[in-house]
Design a protein around this motif. Structure first.
Motif, PDB file in Angstrom:
ATOM      1  N   GLN A  41      -9.288  12.109   0.820  1.00  0.00           N
ATOM      2  CA  GLN A  41     -10.175  11.833  -0.312  1.00  0.00           C
ATOM      3  C   GLN A  41      -9.517  12.352  -1.595  1.00  0.00           C
ATOM      4  OE1 GLN A  41     -13.427  10.300  -0.189  1.00  0.00           O
ATOM      5  NE2 GLN A  41     -13.059  10.215  -2.400  1.00  0.00           N
ATOM      6  N   LEU A  42      -9.372  11.475  -2.589  1.00  0.00           N
ATOM      7  CA  LEU A  42      -8.797  11.843  -3.888  1.00  0.00           C
ATOM      8  C   LEU A  42      -9.840  11.667  -4.983  1.00  0.00           C
ATOM      9  CD1 LEU A  42      -5.444   9.830  -3.595  1.00  0.00           C
ATOM     10  CD2 LEU A  42      -5.766  12.235  -3.046  1.00  0.00           C
ATOM     11  N   ASP A  43      -9.712  12.476  -6.023  1.00  0.00           N
ATOM     12  CA  ASP A  43     -10.607  12.284  -7.165  1.00  0.00           C
ATOM     13  C   ASP A  43      -9.991  11.250  -8.114  1.00  0.00           C
ATOM     14  OD1 ASP A  43      -8.624  13.537  -8.663  1.00  0.00           O
ATOM     15  OD2 ASP A  43      -9.668  15.462  -8.762  1.00  0.00           O
ATOM     16  N   ARG A  44     -10.617  11.048  -9.260  1.00  0.00           N
ATOM     17  CA  ARG A  44     -10.160  10.025 -10.211  1.00  0.00           C
ATOM     18  C   ARG A  44      -8.781  10.335 -10.792  1.00  0.00           C
ATOM     19  NH1 ARG A  44     -11.977   4.939 -10.181  1.00  0.00           N
ATOM     20  NH2 ARG A  44     -14.184   4.916  -9.629  1.00  0.00           N
ATOM     21  N   ASP A  45      -8.410  11.614 -10.778  1.00  0.00           N
ATOM     22  CA  ASP A  45      -7.093  12.014 -11.272  1.00  0.00           C
ATOM     23  C   ASP A  45      -6.056  12.018 -10.163  1.00  0.00           C
ATOM     24  OD1 ASP A  45      -8.055  12.422 -13.884  1.00  0.00           O
ATOM     25  OD2 ASP A  45      -8.806  14.411 -13.326  1.00  0.00           O
ATOM     26  N   HIS A  82       0.830  -1.210   0.000  1.00  0.00           N
ATOM     27  CA  HIS A  82       0.000   0.000   0.000  1.00  0.00           C
ATOM     28  C   HIS A  82       0.862   1.257   0.000  1.00  0.00           C
ATOM     29  CE1 HIS A  82      -3.922  -1.756   0.245  1.00  0.00           C
ATOM     30  NE2 HIS A  82      -3.678  -2.404   1.370  1.00  0.00           N
ATOM     31  N   GLU A  83       1.932   1.254   0.798  1.00  0.00           N
ATOM     32  CA  GLU A  83       2.739   2.455   0.993  1.00  0.00           C
ATOM     33  C   GLU A  83       3.332   2.969  -0.320  1.00  0.00           C
ATOM     34  OE1 GLU A  83       6.131   3.902   4.159  1.00  0.00           O
ATOM     35  OE2 GLU A  83       6.334   1.937   3.231  1.00  0.00           O
ATOM     36  N   THR A  84       3.698   2.066  -1.210  1.00  0.00           N
ATOM     37  CA  THR A  84       4.329   2.473  -2.463  1.00  0.00           C
ATOM     38  C   THR A  84       3.334   2.674  -3.602  1.00  0.00           C
ATOM     39  OG1 THR A  84       4.717   0.132  -3.002  1.00  0.00           O
ATOM     40  CG2 THR A  84       6.490   1.313  -1.857  1.00  0.00           C
ATOM     41  N   HIS A  85       2.062   2.456  -3.334  1.00  0.00           N
ATOM     42  CA  HIS A  85       1.068   2.593  -4.395  1.00  0.00           C
ATOM     43  C   HIS A  85       0.898   4.072  -4.772  1.00  0.00           C
ATOM     44  CE1 HIS A  85      -2.735   2.270  -6.582  1.00  0.00           C
ATOM     45  NE2 HIS A  85      -2.490   0.979  -6.671  1.00  0.00           N
ATOM     46  N   PRO A  86       0.702   4.377  -6.055  1.00  0.00           N
ATOM     47  CA  PRO A  86       0.548   5.775  -6.494  1.00  0.00           C
ATOM     48  C   PRO A  86      -0.576   6.523  -5.775  1.00  0.00           C
ATOM     49  CG  PRO A  86       0.896   4.346  -8.388  1.00  0.00           C
ATOM     50  CD  PRO A  86       0.755   3.447  -7.201  1.00  0.00           C
ATOM     51  N   VAL A  87      -1.661   5.829  -5.448  1.00  0.00           N
ATOM     52  CA  VAL A  87      -2.764   6.488  -4.738  1.00  0.00           C
ATOM     53  C   VAL A  87      -2.301   6.960  -3.365  1.00  0.00           C
ATOM     54  CG1 VAL A  87      -5.023   6.130  -3.666  1.00  0.00           C
ATOM     55  CG2 VAL A  87      -4.574   5.229  -5.956  1.00  0.00           C
ATOM     56  N   LYS A 125      -8.830   2.477  -0.702  1.00  0.00           N
ATOM     57  CA  LYS A 125      -9.894   1.777  -1.405  1.00  0.00           C
ATOM     58  C   LYS A 125     -10.496   2.688  -2.468  1.00  0.00           C
ATOM     59  CE  LYS A 125     -13.016   2.806   2.462  1.00  0.00           C
ATOM     60  NZ  LYS A 125     -13.837   2.201   3.532  1.00  0.00           N
ATOM     61  N   GLU A 126     -10.967   2.060  -3.514  1.00  0.00           N
ATOM     62  CA  GLU A 126     -11.566   2.808  -4.615  1.00  0.00           C
ATOM     63  C   GLU A 126     -13.025   3.092  -4.320  1.00  0.00           C
ATOM     64  OE1 GLU A 126     -11.841   2.507  -9.510  1.00  0.00           O
ATOM     65  OE2 GLU A 126     -10.948   0.886  -8.330  1.00  0.00           O
ATOM     66  N   LYS A 127     -13.464   4.298  -4.661  1.00  0.00           N
ATOM     67  CA  LYS A 127     -14.858   4.702  -4.491  1.00  0.00           C
ATOM     68  C   LYS A 127     -15.392   5.188  -5.833  1.00  0.00           C
ATOM     69  CE  LYS A 127     -15.968   6.533  -0.580  1.00  0.00           C
ATOM     70  NZ  LYS A 127     -16.163   7.514   0.510  1.00  0.00           N
ATOM     71  N   ASN A 128     -16.696   5.436  -5.869  1.00  0.00           N
ATOM     72  CA  ASN A 128     -17.322   5.846  -7.128  1.00  0.00           C
ATOM     73  C   ASN A 128     -16.717   7.132  -7.683  1.00  0.00           C
ATOM     74  OD1 ASN A 128     -19.062   3.659  -7.093  1.00  0.00           O
ATOM     75  ND2 ASN A 128     -20.664   4.773  -5.986  1.00  0.00           N
ATOM     76  N   ASP A 129     -16.384   8.061  -6.790  1.00  0.00           N
ATOM     77  CA  ASP A 129     -15.882   9.361  -7.228  1.00  0.00           C
ATOM     78  C   ASP A 129     -14.375   9.507  -7.074  1.00  0.00           C
ATOM     79  OD1 ASP A 129     -15.985   9.210  -4.516  1.00  0.00           O
ATOM     80  OD2 ASP A 129     -16.828  11.204  -4.191  1.00  0.00           O
ATOM     81  N   GLY A 130     -13.669   8.423  -6.748  1.00  0.00           N
ATOM     82  CA  GLY A 130     -12.218   8.528  -6.608  1.00  0.00           C
ATOM     83  C   GLY A 130     -11.651   7.474  -5.677  1.00  0.00           C
ATOM     84  N   TYR A 131     -10.849   7.925  -4.719  1.00  0.00           N
ATOM     85  CA  TYR A 131     -10.167   7.011  -3.804  1.00  0.00           C
ATOM     86  C   TYR A 131     -10.183   7.586  -2.385  1.00  0.00           C
ATOM     87  CZ  TYR A 131      -8.243   5.662  -8.351  1.00  0.00           C
ATOM     88  OH  TYR A 131      -8.093   5.296  -9.663  1.00  0.00           O
ATOM     89  N   LEU A 132     -10.141   6.688  -1.414  1.00  0.00           N
ATOM     90  CA  LEU A 132     -10.025   7.069  -0.015  1.00  0.00           C
ATOM     91  C   LEU A 132      -8.773   6.406   0.551  1.00  0.00           C
ATOM     92  CD1 LEU A 132     -11.134   8.396   2.580  1.00  0.00           C
ATOM     93  CD2 LEU A 132     -12.384   6.251   3.009  1.00  0.00           C
TER      94      LEU A 132
END
Length: 332
Positions: free
Chosen positions: A308-312, A249-254, A279-286
């Motif tokens: 909270q991140l968006d799709r970009d 998880h730590e090295t993941h781009p998200v 985790k992925e959500k409908n509007d992005g990532y948490l």
């Protein structure tokens, strides 16, 4: 410790000052010392005003500079000089300074015994020190000092109180004895956890509870986090988290995208047993950053940062804090 306990100990420290004959004989000096120990017992927590700049900034400086080695000397000066002038006790300035200094040291010392810890060696070291021995609120210590303060109050109004200093000396001796017992109990439990999990080389943190017979623990080994409780000496493991998953998880781009936020930067200056997931959500990532030391018995990590991140993978929001009720464990 909590604000109420710190202030109470400020009162009882003023009672302990009655061991000095000059304090008993001079009401002005006694009042100056009482005002000084109350101020000194709370002064290090004036960093709470940092909340005005946001909780992330508060986390970065809480129990830091205001609890540091220079602060131990500076706080008493800031209070002793004006109090000596207000109460007209310039002849006893050194004594007044010493008791305020004792109040500040007591505050920092009690915080050191908590799981949250302090950066009390600044500016020489920014390392967080914590003895994992006392709760934020200790019922026994509070009751002991509250009883002494009550006796002093009624004795003072009744015209007595000749042995106030001696009474508080016994109270502080009992408090030190209690803390010594809790420290030995904590050390035994650390060994017990490592033996039970067969992880002698692991790093173990304990979180005391309001009960003398219940402690929470987190042990970090080279491969896992173990979360559990010690009930009446029995080690009970509730959860086990693989560090392999954490490293992935730590090295993941998200996760990397979340590290630009103020909340995560503040969290990383304080956290020690770090666990991150996303985790992925409908509007992005948490992205959820957590300090595994502070886990809830319902198998949650209450202290950390949610980003909270968006799709970009651009930051939409971040929130840092303790997600639990004040009366729920852990009491830090």
């Amino acid at each position: 410790m909590d604000t109420g306990s710190h202030l109470l100990f400020g009162v009882t420290l003023a009672g302990l000052a009655c061991l000095e004959p000059a304090v008993v004989q001079d009401p002005a000096l006694a009042h100056a010392i009482l005002a000084g120990t109350l101020l000194g017992s709370h002064a290090p927590d004036l960093d709470t005003f940092a909340r005005l700049k946001g909780y992330a900034y508060y986390v970065q400086i809480h129990r830091g500079v205001t609890h540091s080695l220079p602060a131990l000397l500076i706080w008493p000066i800031l209070f002793a000089l004006p109090l000596a002038g207000i109460f007209g006790v310039w002849d006893h300035l050194l004594s007044l300074y010493a008791w305020i200094f004792a109040a500040v040291v007591l505050h920092v010392g009690l915080d050191l015994f908590n799981t949250y810890g302090v950066q009390c060696l600044r500016p020489f070291s920014k390392k967080w020190l914590h003895l994992d021995t006392l709760c934020l609120y200790e019922p026994f210590l509070f009751a002991l000092h509250a009883l002494g303060a009550g006796v002093w109050f009624f004795a003072w109004h009744g015209g007595g109180g000749s042995y106030v200093g001696e009474m508080f000396a016994l109270i502080y001796a009992a408090a030190i004895f209690y803390m010594a017992i809790r420290t030995m109990q904590r050390n035994r439990h650390v060994k017990r956890v490592k033996i039970a999990l067969n992880r002698e080389d692991g790093i173990c943190h304990l979180v005391p509870s309001l009960s003398w017979f219940l402690w929470q623990f987190v042990l970090e080994s080279d491969c896992c986090f173990y979360l559990g409780e010690i009930r009446f000496g029995q080690v009970i493991v509730h959860e086990q988290y693989s560090k392999k998953d954490y490293n992935q998880h730590e090295t993941h781009p998200v996760v990397q995208a979340s590290m630009s936020t103020k909340g995560v930067r503040a969290f990383l200056t304080f956290a020690q047993r770090i666990h991150v997931s996303w985790k992925e959500k409908n509007d992005g990532y948490l992205v959820e950053w957590r300090d595994a030391r502070f886990w809830h018995k319902q198998r949650k990590f209450p202290f950390g940062v949610d980003v909270q991140l968006d799709r970009d993978m651009k930051v939409v929001s971040d929130r840092i804090g303790m997600d639990k009720k004040a009366w729920d464990p852990p009491f830090v």
